[in-house]
Structures are given as structure tokens and as C-alpha cells.
Design a protein around this motif. Structure first.
Motif, PDB file in Angstrom:
ATOM      1  N   ALA A 166       3.719  19.552  -3.500  1.00 32.28           N
ATOM      2  CA  ALA A 166       3.395  18.315  -4.213  1.00 32.28           C
ATOM      3  C   ALA A 166       2.812  17.288  -3.260  1.00 32.28           C
ATOM      4  O   ALA A 166       3.058  17.328  -2.051  1.00 32.28           O
ATOM      5  CB  ALA A 166       4.633  17.742  -4.889  1.00 32.28           C
ATOM      6  N   ALA A 167       2.050  16.392  -3.837  1.00 30.63           N
ATOM      7  CA  ALA A 167       1.567  15.205  -3.130  1.00 30.63           C
ATOM      8  C   ALA A 167       2.282  14.017  -3.765  1.00 30.63           C
ATOM      9  O   ALA A 167       2.188  13.820  -4.980  1.00 30.63           O
ATOM     10  CB  ALA A 167       0.058  15.065  -3.273  1.00 30.63           C
ATOM     11  N   VAL A 168       3.039  13.279  -2.956  1.00 28.02           N
ATOM     12  CA  VAL A 168       3.773  12.118  -3.450  1.00 28.02           C
ATOM     13  C   VAL A 168       3.589  10.965  -2.469  1.00 28.02           C
ATOM     14  O   VAL A 168       3.185  11.155  -1.332  1.00 28.02           O
ATOM     15  CB  VAL A 168       5.288  12.403  -3.642  1.00 28.02           C
ATOM     16  N   ALA A 217       0.855  -1.193   0.000  1.00 28.82           N
ATOM     17  CA  ALA A 217       0.000   0.000   0.000  1.00 28.82           C
ATOM     18  C   ALA A 217       0.885   1.236   0.000  1.00 28.82           C
ATOM     19  O   ALA A 217       1.988   1.225   0.542  1.00 28.82           O
ATOM     20  CB  ALA A 217      -0.896  -0.002   1.228  1.00 28.82           C
ATOM     21  N   SER A 218       0.390   2.287  -0.608  1.00 27.07           N
ATOM     22  CA  SER A 218       1.135   3.531  -0.682  1.00 27.07           C
ATOM     23  C   SER A 218       0.204   4.689  -0.320  1.00 27.07           C
ATOM     24  O   SER A 218      -0.893   4.799  -0.861  1.00 27.07           O
ATOM     25  CB  SER A 218       1.662   3.715  -2.111  1.00 27.07           C
ATOM     26  N   ARG A 219       0.635   5.509   0.607  1.00 32.52           N
ATOM     27  CA  ARG A 219      -0.169   6.662   1.030  1.00 32.52           C
ATOM     28  C   ARG A 219       0.454   7.940   0.494  1.00 32.52           C
ATOM     29  O   ARG A 219       1.676   8.080   0.484  1.00 32.52           O
ATOM     30  CB  ARG A 219      -0.238   6.745   2.547  1.00 32.52           C
ATOM     31  N   LEU A 220      -0.407   8.861   0.084  1.00 30.29           N
ATOM     32  CA  LEU A 220       0.090  10.150  -0.377  1.00 30.29           C
ATOM     33  C   LEU A 220       0.287  11.087   0.809  1.00 30.29           C
ATOM     34  O   LEU A 220      -0.529  11.129   1.731  1.00 30.29           O
ATOM     35  CB  LEU A 220      -0.896  10.793  -1.359  1.00 30.29           C
ATOM     36  N   VAL A 221       1.385  11.823   0.771  1.00 29.48           N
ATOM     37  CA  VAL A 221       1.678  12.872   1.749  1.00 29.48           C
ATOM     38  C   VAL A 221       2.054  14.125   0.966  1.00 29.48           C
ATOM     39  O   VAL A 221       2.387  14.059  -0.214  1.00 29.48           O
ATOM     40  CB  VAL A 221       2.833  12.470   2.706  1.00 29.48           C
ATOM     41  N   ASP A 255       4.432   8.272   0.263  1.00 29.12           N
ATOM     42  CA  ASP A 255       5.312   8.371   1.430  1.00 29.12           C
ATOM     43  C   ASP A 255       6.621   7.618   1.235  1.00 29.12           C
ATOM     44  O   ASP A 255       7.644   7.998   1.795  1.00 29.12           O
ATOM     45  CB  ASP A 255       4.611   7.949   2.717  1.00 29.12           C
ATOM     46  N   ASP A 256       6.620   6.578   0.396  1.00 28.60           N
ATOM     47  CA  ASP A 256       7.866   5.855   0.165  1.00 28.60           C
ATOM     48  C   ASP A 256       8.818   6.621  -0.759  1.00 28.60           C
ATOM     49  O   ASP A 256      10.003   6.300  -0.826  1.00 28.60           O
ATOM     50  CB  ASP A 256       7.622   4.429  -0.338  1.00 28.60           C
ATOM     51  N   ILE A 257       8.349   7.635  -1.436  1.00 33.30           N
ATOM     52  CA  ILE A 257       9.216   8.550  -2.197  1.00 33.30           C
ATOM     53  C   ILE A 257       9.649   9.694  -1.272  1.00 33.30           C
ATOM     54  O   ILE A 257      10.805  10.096  -1.238  1.00 33.30           O
ATOM     55  CB  ILE A 257       8.483   9.129  -3.430  1.00 33.30           C
ATOM     56  N   ALA A 258       8.691  10.244  -0.525  1.00 31.77           N
ATOM     57  CA  ALA A 258       8.956  11.419   0.304  1.00 31.77           C
ATOM     58  C   ALA A 258       9.993  11.157   1.397  1.00 31.77           C
ATOM     59  O   ALA A 258      10.900  11.970   1.606  1.00 31.77           O
ATOM     60  CB  ALA A 258       7.653  11.910   0.937  1.00 31.77           C
ATOM     61  N   ALA A 259       9.866  10.052   2.111  1.00 32.62           N
ATOM     62  CA  ALA A 259      10.722   9.801   3.280  1.00 32.62           C
ATOM     63  C   ALA A 259      12.210   9.770   2.955  1.00 32.62           C
ATOM     64  O   ALA A 259      12.994  10.469   3.609  1.00 32.62           O
ATOM     65  CB  ALA A 259      10.290   8.526   3.990  1.00 32.62           C
ATOM     66  N   PRO A 260      12.655   9.000   1.964  1.00 34.55           N
ATOM     67  CA  PRO A 260      14.103   8.986   1.704  1.00 34.55           C
ATOM     68  C   PRO A 260      14.629  10.340   1.215  1.00 34.55           C
ATOM     69  O   PRO A 260      15.727  10.747   1.585  1.00 34.55           O
ATOM     70  CB  PRO A 260      14.289   7.924   0.626  1.00 34.55           C
ATOM     71  N   PRO A 264      10.267  10.446  -8.697  1.00 35.75           N
ATOM     72  CA  PRO A 264      11.556  10.851  -8.124  1.00 35.75           C
ATOM     73  C   PRO A 264      12.065  12.217  -8.605  1.00 35.75           C
ATOM     74  O   PRO A 264      12.981  12.772  -8.016  1.00 35.75           O
ATOM     75  CB  PRO A 264      12.512   9.736  -8.565  1.00 35.75           C
ATOM     76  N   LEU A 265      11.461  12.768  -9.645  1.00 32.06           N
ATOM     77  CA  LEU A 265      11.853  14.104 -10.111  1.00 32.06           C
ATOM     78  C   LEU A 265      11.240  15.210  -9.255  1.00 32.06           C
ATOM     79  O   LEU A 265      11.696  16.352  -9.287  1.00 32.06           O
ATOM     80  CB  LEU A 265      11.422  14.296 -11.573  1.00 32.06           C
ATOM     81  N   VAL A 266      10.204  14.888  -8.497  1.00 29.78           N
ATOM     82  CA  VAL A 266       9.473  15.899  -7.741  1.00 29.78           C
ATOM     83  C   VAL A 266      10.265  16.468  -6.561  1.00 29.78           C
ATOM     84  O   VAL A 266      10.367  17.694  -6.429  1.00 29.78           O
ATOM     85  CB  VAL A 266       8.106  15.347  -7.270  1.00 29.78           C
ATOM     86  N   PRO A 267      10.829  15.658  -5.653  1.00 32.24           N
ATOM     87  CA  PRO A 267      11.477  16.235  -4.469  1.00 32.24           C
ATOM     88  C   PRO A 267      12.571  17.263  -4.757  1.00 32.24           C
ATOM     89  O   PRO A 267      12.594  18.322  -4.095  1.00 32.24           O
ATOM     90  CB  PRO A 267      12.021  15.007  -3.732  1.00 32.24           C
ATOM     91  N   PRO A 268      13.473  17.053  -5.717  1.00 32.91           N
ATOM     92  CA  PRO A 268      14.463  18.099  -5.980  1.00 32.91           C
ATOM     93  C   PRO A 268      13.835  19.417  -6.436  1.00 32.91           C
ATOM     94  O   PRO A 268      14.297  20.499  -6.070  1.00 32.91           O
ATOM     95  CB  PRO A 268      15.350  17.506  -7.081  1.00 32.91           C
ATOM     96  N   LEU A 269      12.765  19.326  -7.211  1.00 33.13           N
ATOM     97  CA  LEU A 269      12.050  20.531  -7.647  1.00 33.13           C
ATOM     98  C   LEU A 269      11.445  21.267  -6.460  1.00 33.13           C
ATOM     99  O   LEU A 269      11.521  22.491  -6.362  1.00 33.13           O
ATOM    100  CB  LEU A 269      10.923  20.118  -8.599  1.00 33.13           C
ATOM    101  N   ILE A 270      10.837  20.509  -5.569  1.00 35.64           N
ATOM    102  CA  ILE A 270      10.187  21.087  -4.389  1.00 35.64           C
ATOM    103  C   ILE A 270      11.224  21.742  -3.477  1.00 35.64           C
ATOM    104  O   ILE A 270      11.013  22.837  -2.970  1.00 35.64           O
ATOM    105  CB  ILE A 270       9.404  19.994  -3.621  1.00 35.64           C
ATOM    106  N   ALA A 271      12.351  21.082  -3.280  1.00 38.10           N
ATOM    107  CA  ALA A 271      13.386  21.588  -2.370  1.00 38.10           C
ATOM    108  C   ALA A 271      13.943  22.936  -2.819  1.00 38.10           C
ATOM    109  O   ALA A 271      14.426  23.707  -1.997  1.00 38.10           O
ATOM    110  CB  ALA A 271      14.525  20.572  -2.248  1.00 38.10           C
ATOM    111  N   ALA A 272      13.856  23.228  -4.110  1.00 42.11           N
ATOM    112  CA  ALA A 272      14.440  24.461  -4.653  1.00 42.11           C
ATOM    113  C   ALA A 272      13.391  25.504  -5.031  1.00 42.11           C
ATOM    114  O   ALA A 272      13.692  26.438  -5.776  1.00 42.11           O
ATOM    115  CB  ALA A 272      15.285  24.115  -5.877  1.00 42.11           C
ATOM    116  N   SER A 273      12.164  25.364  -4.513  1.00 41.50           N
ATOM    117  CA  SER A 273      11.102  26.289  -4.932  1.00 41.50           C
ATOM    118  C   SER A 273      10.048  26.436  -3.837  1.00 41.50           C
ATOM    119  O   SER A 273      10.154  25.833  -2.780  1.00 41.50           O
ATOM    120  CB  SER A 273      10.439  25.756  -6.204  1.00 41.50           C
ATOM    121  N   ASP A 274       9.022  27.223  -4.137  1.00 44.46           N
ATOM    122  CA  ASP A 274       7.862  27.332  -3.252  1.00 44.46           C
ATOM    123  C   ASP A 274       6.705  26.464  -3.735  1.00 44.46           C
ATOM    124  O   ASP A 274       5.568  26.644  -3.318  1.00 44.46           O
ATOM    125  CB  ASP A 274       7.400  28.793  -3.136  1.00 44.46           C
TER     126      ASP A 274
END
Length: 191
Positions: free
Chosen positions: A117-119, A41-45, A121-126, A104-114
Motif C-alpha cells: 500500500a501507499a499511505v 503537508a503529507s507525503r506518501l510512502v 507517512d503520518d499514518i505509516a510511522a505510528p 487507518p484500516l490499511v496497516p493491519p491488513l498489510i501486516a497480515a498479508s503480502d
């Protein structure tokens, strides 16, 4: 198993251009000749950069969430997902500022901007351990996604493909043994 267009997973597995696919499945199980093995199962955060202006006490209000510019994972312009469907039920709509083909392209974009995203949790945590990201619970209830392995009947008895599917199943079982992010955070705070 090469990454193919997300929209054509069932067609790609059915026509043989993909040996198999791993991802969140919806109506793939109804396609003739396809086998589906549920993996986990995968939950969105929600994720935002650290010190994002809308983040207060580890949360973002629904009003601020909808007002933010969003990144979504899709290869199809105008595509909507579970978040958009739930917002629409409430008479709301988010502004999609960017679309990317893979999560996996989403977190770097988010980290450098305002952006927001909803991704999964198994992508978000690491990524939150590697990048200046904050994870927050979404303000709308969403169904749990079912990540599954999908393959076609014609490859079901091929020994090499069966071996690959077994490896994928074992890797997914290892993922299931990792406690959800909320329990890991609670344990870290109590330690």
C-alpha cells in the motif's frame, strides 16, 4: 464532523451534512462558499509486512511494486489516485486487490498479508511502531499532499465551530513540529 463518504466532502460541507472536514484537498478550494485552511503537508510512502518477498535493502523496485497486489483507500470502485496517475504516465498499472474506506484500516491488513500500500507517512510511522511493518520510499515521484480543514461560510462565525476549528489547527501545528520520518530515522541511527 462525522466521517462521510470521501467523494462527497465538498457537497457535505456545502449542504450542511458535515460541519467541516479534514483531509487531502484537491479542487475543494474552488467550490463557492467554502473556506480552506491548510494544515500540513503529507507525503506518501509504501508499506509492506516485515520480510515481504519483494522488499530488498529497504526498497521495492518499480517492477515489483507494480506486480504486487495493492490495497487502496477509496470508497468508489475503480477510483484512481496520485499513484495510479503517475504509473499511467509511465504506461504502467497496478493491481488493486482490496479497497478500504479509511487509511487507518490499511496497516493491519498489510501486516497480515503480502499486500502493498501507499499511505501517508503520518499514518505509516505510528503503525510501524505497533505492527510488523516496513516503510519504503515509493519508486515514482509524487506530489506532496496538502491536508486541509474545509468548512462552509454559513458556519464561519459560529463560536462553537470556530473553537473546534482552532483546536484542529493547534493539533495540526503540533504535528508539523514532529520531524519527518526520514529525519527521525537518521537521528535514531546516529544515536
Amino acid at each position: 464532523m462525522l466521517p462521510g463518504p470521501l467523494l462527497d466532502v465538498a457537497a457535505g460541507v456545502a449542504d450542511g451534512s458535515l460541519d467541516a472536514s479534514v483531509g487531502i484537498v484537491r479542487d475543494v478550494a474552488a467550490a463557492p462558499g467554502l473556506h480552506v485552511q491548510r494544515l500540513f503537508a503529507s507525503r506518501l510512502v509504501g508499506i509492506v509486512r516485515r520480510r515481504h518477498p519483494a522488499l530488498r535493502a529497504g526498497r521495492i523496485t518499480l517492477r515489483d511494486y507494480v506486480a504486487a497486489d495493492h490495497v487502496v483507500v477509496t470508497e468508489r470502485p475503480g477510483a484512481s489516485g496520485a499513484v495510479d496517475e503517475e504509473l499511467a504516465r509511465r504506461g504502467l498499472r497496478r493491481h488493486v486487490a482490496a479497497r478500504v474506506p479509511r487509511a487507518p484500516l490499511v496497516p493491519p491488513l498489510i501486516a497480515a498479508s503480502d499486500l502493498v500500500a501507499a499511505v501517508s507517512d503520518d499514518i505509516a510511522a505510528p503503525y510501524a511502531r505497533l505492527l510488523p511493518l516496513e516503510i519504503f520510499p515509493l519508486s515514482v515521484p509524487l506530489p506532496v499532499g496538502r491536508v486541509a480543514l474545509v468548512w462552509h461560510e454559513r458556519t464561519a462565525h459560529d463560536p462553537a465551530r470556530a473553537f473546534l476549528r482552532r483546536l484542529i489547527g493547534e493539533a495540526a501545528a503540533d504535528l508539523r513540529r514532529v520531524p519527518p520520518l526520514s529525519r527521525r530515522r537518521a537521528r535514531a541511527r546516529s544515536a
